[in-house]
Motif scaffolding. Structure first.
Motif, PDB file in Angstrom:
ATOM      1  N   ALA A   4     -17.575  46.946 -39.786  1.00  0.00           N
ATOM      2  CA  ALA A   4     -17.930  45.525 -39.717  1.00  0.00           C
ATOM      3  C   ALA A   4     -17.527  44.981 -38.352  1.00  0.00           C
ATOM      4  CB  ALA A   4     -17.224  44.743 -40.813  1.00  0.00           C
ATOM      5  N   LEU A   5     -18.379  44.095 -37.789  1.00  0.00           N
ATOM      6  CA  LEU A   5     -18.030  43.431 -36.546  1.00  0.00           C
ATOM      7  C   LEU A   5     -17.083  42.280 -36.846  1.00  0.00           C
ATOM      8  CD1 LEU A   5     -21.473  43.304 -34.724  1.00  0.00           C
ATOM      9  CD2 LEU A   5     -19.580  44.884 -34.328  1.00  0.00           C
ATOM     10  N   VAL A   6     -16.007  42.184 -36.083  1.00  0.00           N
ATOM     11  CA  VAL A   6     -15.002  41.140 -36.265  1.00  0.00           C
ATOM     12  C   VAL A   6     -14.794  40.453 -34.928  1.00  0.00           C
ATOM     13  CG1 VAL A   6     -12.605  40.665 -36.908  1.00  0.00           C
ATOM     14  CG2 VAL A   6     -13.861  42.490 -38.078  1.00  0.00           C
ATOM     15  N   ASP A   7     -14.906  39.127 -34.897  1.00  0.00           N
ATOM     16  CA  ASP A   7     -14.632  38.350 -33.690  1.00  0.00           C
ATOM     17  C   ASP A   7     -13.229  37.767 -33.786  1.00  0.00           C
ATOM     18  OD1 ASP A   7     -17.146  38.699 -32.432  1.00  0.00           O
ATOM     19  OD2 ASP A   7     -18.017  37.181 -33.741  1.00  0.00           O
ATOM     20  N   VAL A   8     -12.434  37.952 -32.743  1.00  0.00           N
ATOM     21  CA  VAL A   8     -11.083  37.399 -32.683  1.00  0.00           C
ATOM     22  C   VAL A   8     -10.905  36.707 -31.337  1.00  0.00           C
ATOM     23  CG1 VAL A   8     -10.084  39.134 -34.216  1.00  0.00           C
ATOM     24  CG2 VAL A   8     -10.074  39.540 -31.764  1.00  0.00           C
ATOM     25  N   VAL A   9      -9.918  35.837 -31.250  1.00  0.00           N
ATOM     26  CA  VAL A   9      -9.579  35.184 -29.981  1.00  0.00           C
ATOM     27  C   VAL A   9      -8.132  35.543 -29.666  1.00  0.00           C
ATOM     28  CG1 VAL A   9      -9.296  33.005 -28.759  1.00  0.00           C
ATOM     29  CG2 VAL A   9     -11.211  33.304 -30.344  1.00  0.00           C
ATOM     30  N   THR A  10      -7.916  36.107 -28.492  1.00  0.00           N
ATOM     31  CA  THR A  10      -6.577  36.453 -28.038  1.00  0.00           C
ATOM     32  C   THR A  10      -6.200  35.567 -26.863  1.00  0.00           C
ATOM     33  OG1 THR A  10      -7.425  38.110 -26.518  1.00  0.00           O
ATOM     34  CG2 THR A  10      -6.895  38.867 -28.733  1.00  0.00           C
ATOM     35  N   VAL A  11      -4.910  35.523 -26.546  1.00  0.00           N
ATOM     36  CA  VAL A  11      -4.432  34.773 -25.385  1.00  0.00           C
ATOM     37  C   VAL A  11      -3.506  35.700 -24.592  1.00  0.00           C
ATOM     38  CG1 VAL A  11      -3.194  32.735 -24.589  1.00  0.00           C
ATOM     39  CG2 VAL A  11      -4.579  32.602 -26.670  1.00  0.00           C
ATOM     40  N   PRO A  12      -3.976  36.226 -23.461  1.00  0.00           N
ATOM     41  CA  PRO A  12      -3.126  37.087 -22.644  1.00  0.00           C
ATOM     42  C   PRO A  12      -1.860  36.328 -22.183  1.00  0.00           C
ATOM     43  CG  PRO A  12      -5.410  37.232 -21.915  1.00  0.00           C
ATOM     44  CD  PRO A  12      -5.326  36.100 -22.896  1.00  0.00           C
ATOM     45  N   ALA A  13      -0.755  37.053 -22.147  1.00  0.00           N
ATOM     46  CA  ALA A  13       0.521  36.459 -21.725  1.00  0.00           C
ATOM     47  C   ALA A  13       1.227  37.415 -20.757  1.00  0.00           C
ATOM     48  CB  ALA A  13       1.402  36.213 -22.938  1.00  0.00           C
ATOM     49  N   GLU A  14       2.075  36.848 -19.919  1.00  0.00           N
ATOM     50  CA  GLU A  14       2.891  37.651 -18.999  1.00  0.00           C
ATOM     51  C   GLU A  14       3.873  38.507 -19.823  1.00  0.00           C
ATOM     52  OE1 GLU A  14       3.068  38.003 -15.675  1.00  0.00           O
ATOM     53  OE2 GLU A  14       1.626  36.471 -15.111  1.00  0.00           O
TER      54      GLU A  14
END
Length: 55
Positions: free
Chosen positions: A43-53
């Motif tokens: 299944a295709l899953v869309d997620v939102v990530t936030v890169p961090a130092e």
């Protein structure tokens, strides 16, 4: 992400190598939303990530 997930796109761009993903997560991307599309158990899953130092 979970074990077995396959990363297909990040930031709307196809990702084929770890290096491509790393480039999308540098500099101006820090602290900004980075949408990703994964293949998880057929299944295709869309997620939102936030890169961090890294500390």
């Amino acid at each position: 992400m979970y074990l077995g997930d396959i990363l297909l796109t990040a930031g709307g761009k196809p990702v084929q190598t770890v290096q491509e993903l790393q480039r999308l997560m540098l500099g101006p991307a820090i602290g900004q939303n980075l949408p990703m599309t994964l293949l998880r158990k057929n299944a295709l899953v869309d997620v939102v990530t936030v890169p961090a130092e890294l500390d």
